[in-house]
Design a protein around this motif. Structure first.
Motif, PDB file in Angstrom:
ATOM      1  N   ASN A 154     151.250 128.267 -38.788  1.00  0.00           N
ATOM      2  CA  ASN A 154     152.109 127.706 -37.744  1.00  0.00           C
ATOM      3  C   ASN A 154     151.384 126.629 -36.949  1.00  0.00           C
ATOM      4  OD1 ASN A 154     154.303 129.290 -38.421  1.00  0.00           O
ATOM      5  ND2 ASN A 154     153.753 130.912 -36.992  1.00  0.00           N
ATOM      6  N   HIS A 155     150.138 126.886 -36.604  1.00  0.00           N
ATOM      7  CA  HIS A 155     149.362 125.900 -35.855  1.00  0.00           C
ATOM      8  C   HIS A 155     149.113 124.647 -36.696  1.00  0.00           C
ATOM      9  CE1 HIS A 155     148.688 127.997 -32.146  1.00  0.00           C
ATOM     10  NE2 HIS A 155     148.218 129.061 -32.773  1.00  0.00           N
ATOM     11  N   ALA A 156     148.826 124.823 -37.968  1.00  0.00           N
ATOM     12  CA  ALA A 156     148.579 123.679 -38.851  1.00  0.00           C
ATOM     13  C   ALA A 156     149.827 122.808 -38.954  1.00  0.00           C
ATOM     14  CB  ALA A 156     148.150 124.157 -40.233  1.00  0.00           C
ATOM     15  N   PHE A 157     150.974 123.407 -39.152  1.00  0.00           N
ATOM     16  CA  PHE A 157     152.218 122.657 -39.263  1.00  0.00           C
ATOM     17  C   PHE A 157     152.533 121.923 -37.963  1.00  0.00           C
ATOM     18  CE2 PHE A 157     156.937 122.517 -39.098  1.00  0.00           C
ATOM     19  CZ  PHE A 157     157.125 121.630 -40.140  1.00  0.00           C
ATOM     20  N   ASP A 158     152.390 122.620 -36.835  1.00  0.00           N
ATOM     21  CA  ASP A 158     152.641 121.994 -35.538  1.00  0.00           C
ATOM     22  C   ASP A 158     151.666 120.856 -35.261  1.00  0.00           C
ATOM     23  OD1 ASP A 158     154.801 123.636 -34.988  1.00  0.00           O
ATOM     24  OD2 ASP A 158     153.629 125.051 -33.783  1.00  0.00           O
ATOM     25  N   LEU A 159     150.405 121.042 -35.613  1.00  0.00           N
ATOM     26  CA  LEU A 159     149.405 120.004 -35.391  1.00  0.00           C
ATOM     27  C   LEU A 159     149.707 118.767 -36.234  1.00  0.00           C
ATOM     28  CD1 LEU A 159     146.782 119.302 -33.907  1.00  0.00           C
ATOM     29  CD2 LEU A 159     145.539 120.220 -35.872  1.00  0.00           C
ATOM     30  N   ALA A 160     150.095 118.963 -37.473  1.00  0.00           N
ATOM     31  CA  ALA A 160     150.442 117.829 -38.343  1.00  0.00           C
ATOM     32  C   ALA A 160     151.612 117.040 -37.759  1.00  0.00           C
ATOM     33  CB  ALA A 160     150.777 118.316 -39.745  1.00  0.00           C
ATOM     34  N   ARG A 161     152.613 117.736 -37.264  1.00  0.00           N
ATOM     35  CA  ARG A 161     153.780 117.056 -36.693  1.00  0.00           C
ATOM     36  C   ARG A 161     153.458 116.384 -35.364  1.00  0.00           C
ATOM     37  NH1 ARG A 161     158.967 120.531 -36.575  1.00  0.00           N
ATOM     38  NH2 ARG A 161     157.788 121.341 -34.856  1.00  0.00           N
ATOM     39  N   THR A 162     152.607 116.999 -34.571  1.00  0.00           N
ATOM     40  CA  THR A 162     152.243 116.436 -33.275  1.00  0.00           C
ATOM     41  C   THR A 162     151.380 115.187 -33.424  1.00  0.00           C
ATOM     42  OG1 THR A 162     152.348 118.607 -32.222  1.00  0.00           O
ATOM     43  CG2 THR A 162     151.095 116.904 -31.070  1.00  0.00           C
ATOM     44  N   LEU A 163     150.366 115.263 -34.275  1.00  0.00           N
ATOM     45  CA  LEU A 163     149.463 114.135 -34.471  1.00  0.00           C
ATOM     46  C   LEU A 163     150.006 113.106 -35.460  1.00  0.00           C
ATOM     47  CD1 LEU A 163     146.035 115.991 -34.709  1.00  0.00           C
ATOM     48  CD2 LEU A 163     147.037 114.854 -32.713  1.00  0.00           C
ATOM     49  N   VAL A 164     151.004 113.506 -36.238  1.00  0.00           N
ATOM     50  CA  VAL A 164     151.613 112.689 -37.284  1.00  0.00           C
ATOM     51  C   VAL A 164     150.545 112.218 -38.275  1.00  0.00           C
ATOM     52  CG1 VAL A 164     153.288 110.881 -37.770  1.00  0.00           C
ATOM     53  CG2 VAL A 164     153.266 111.932 -35.525  1.00  0.00           C
ATOM     54  N   VAL A 165     149.708 113.162 -38.676  1.00  0.00           N
ATOM     55  CA  VAL A 165     148.691 112.942 -39.709  1.00  0.00           C
ATOM     56  C   VAL A 165     148.608 114.203 -40.554  1.00  0.00           C
ATOM     57  CG1 VAL A 165     147.298 111.328 -38.355  1.00  0.00           C
ATOM     58  CG2 VAL A 165     146.773 113.757 -38.268  1.00  0.00           C
ATOM     59  N   PRO A 166     148.186 114.087 -41.819  1.00  0.00           N
ATOM     60  CA  PRO A 166     147.991 115.285 -42.640  1.00  0.00           C
ATOM     61  C   PRO A 166     146.836 116.138 -42.094  1.00  0.00           C
ATOM     62  CG  PRO A 166     148.130 113.331 -44.011  1.00  0.00           C
ATOM     63  CD  PRO A 166     148.026 112.860 -42.596  1.00  0.00           C
ATOM     64  N   VAL A 167     147.014 117.438 -42.123  1.00  0.00           N
ATOM     65  CA  VAL A 167     145.959 118.361 -41.717  1.00  0.00           C
ATOM     66  C   VAL A 167     145.709 119.372 -42.835  1.00  0.00           C
ATOM     67  CG1 VAL A 167     146.450 118.143 -39.241  1.00  0.00           C
ATOM     68  CG2 VAL A 167     147.485 119.990 -40.527  1.00  0.00           C
ATOM     69  N   ILE A 168     144.517 119.905 -42.842  1.00  0.00           N
ATOM     70  CA  ILE A 168     144.080 120.878 -43.844  1.00  0.00           C
ATOM     71  C   ILE A 168     143.975 122.260 -43.197  1.00  0.00           C
ATOM     72  CG2 ILE A 168     142.093 121.605 -45.259  1.00  0.00           C
ATOM     73  CD1 ILE A 168     143.363 119.285 -46.533  1.00  0.00           C
ATOM     74  N   LEU A 169     144.529 123.257 -43.853  1.00  0.00           N
ATOM     75  CA  LEU A 169     144.305 124.650 -43.497  1.00  0.00           C
ATOM     76  C   LEU A 169     143.274 125.164 -44.485  1.00  0.00           C
ATOM     77  CD1 LEU A 169     145.012 127.309 -42.015  1.00  0.00           C
ATOM     78  CD2 LEU A 169     146.836 127.625 -43.690  1.00  0.00           C
ATOM     79  N   PHE A 170     142.154 125.640 -43.978  1.00  0.00           N
ATOM     80  CA  PHE A 170     141.084 126.083 -44.859  1.00  0.00           C
ATOM     81  C   PHE A 170     140.563 127.447 -44.444  1.00  0.00           C
ATOM     82  CE2 PHE A 170     139.237 123.799 -41.381  1.00  0.00           C
ATOM     83  CZ  PHE A 170     138.036 124.430 -41.091  1.00  0.00           C
ATOM     84  N   GLN A 171     139.904 128.130 -45.393  1.00  0.00           N
ATOM     85  CA  GLN A 171     139.347 129.458 -45.156  1.00  0.00           C
ATOM     86  C   GLN A 171     137.937 129.494 -45.736  1.00  0.00           C
ATOM     87  OE1 GLN A 171     141.279 132.751 -47.114  1.00  0.00           O
ATOM     88  NE2 GLN A 171     140.508 134.194 -45.608  1.00  0.00           N
ATOM     89  N   PRO A 172     136.929 129.175 -44.919  1.00  0.00           N
ATOM     90  CA  PRO A 172     135.564 129.159 -45.431  1.00  0.00           C
ATOM     91  C   PRO A 172     134.996 130.557 -45.687  1.00  0.00           C
ATOM     92  CG  PRO A 172     135.574 128.617 -43.108  1.00  0.00           C
ATOM     93  CD  PRO A 172     137.003 128.731 -43.545  1.00  0.00           C
ATOM     94  N   GLU A 173     135.384 131.525 -44.898  1.00  0.00           N
ATOM     95  CA  GLU A 173     134.919 132.908 -45.074  1.00  0.00           C
ATOM     96  C   GLU A 173     136.092 133.839 -44.807  1.00  0.00           C
ATOM     97  OE1 GLU A 173     131.204 134.070 -44.610  1.00  0.00           O
ATOM     98  OE2 GLU A 173     130.449 132.112 -45.194  1.00  0.00           O
ATOM     99  N   ARG A 174     136.058 134.537 -43.681  1.00  0.00           N
ATOM    100  CA  ARG A 174     137.140 135.468 -43.351  1.00  0.00           C
ATOM    101  C   ARG A 174     138.139 134.893 -42.365  1.00  0.00           C
ATOM    102  NH1 ARG A 174     133.944 141.202 -42.708  1.00  0.00           N
ATOM    103  NH2 ARG A 174     133.224 141.278 -44.862  1.00  0.00           N
ATOM    104  N   GLU A 175     137.834 133.770 -41.763  1.00  0.00           N
ATOM    105  CA  GLU A 175     138.705 133.147 -40.786  1.00  0.00           C
ATOM    106  C   GLU A 175     139.349 131.887 -41.354  1.00  0.00           C
ATOM    107  OE1 GLU A 175     136.792 134.184 -36.531  1.00  0.00           O
ATOM    108  OE2 GLU A 175     135.760 132.638 -37.679  1.00  0.00           O
ATOM    109  N   PHE A 176     140.461 131.486 -40.746  1.00  0.00           N
ATOM    110  CA  PHE A 176     141.155 130.266 -41.132  1.00  0.00           C
ATOM    111  C   PHE A 176     140.886 129.197 -40.096  1.00  0.00           C
ATOM    112  CE2 PHE A 176     143.593 133.726 -42.967  1.00  0.00           C
ATOM    113  CZ  PHE A 176     143.730 133.305 -44.272  1.00  0.00           C
ATOM    114  N   GLY A 177     140.803 127.956 -40.539  1.00  0.00           N
ATOM    115  CA  GLY A 177     140.615 126.831 -39.637  1.00  0.00           C
ATOM    116  C   GLY A 177     141.573 125.720 -40.006  1.00  0.00           C
TER     117      GLY A 177
END
Length: 61
Positions: free
Chosen positions: A10-33
């Motif tokens: 949800n945060h990734a989608f909202d951030l992409a729409r707010t900034l109007v740029v593509p964003v990446i959702l990633f999971q380096p270990e146990r958390e998402f960024g």
């Protein structure tokens, strides 16, 4: 970072729409960024999804 995938999506989608740029959702270990796609230089295998505000499939409506 978040442990909750739904919250991170949800945060990734909202951030992409707010900034109007593509964003990446990633999971380096146990958390998402989330970060702007052009700034991501991490492991490509850690990418869960890329949210593009210009992609019709992601538009509500």
């Amino acid at each position: 970072m978040s442990h909750n995938l739904t919250l991170a999506q949800n945060h990734a989608f909202d951030l992409a729409r707010t900034l109007v740029v593509p964003v990446i959702l990633f999971q380096p270990e146990r958390e998402f960024g989330v970060m702007v796609s052009s700034e991501y230089d991490g492991n490509q295998d850690a990418i869960v999804h890329e949210y593009d505000p210009w992609c019709p499939a992601h538009r509500a409506g």
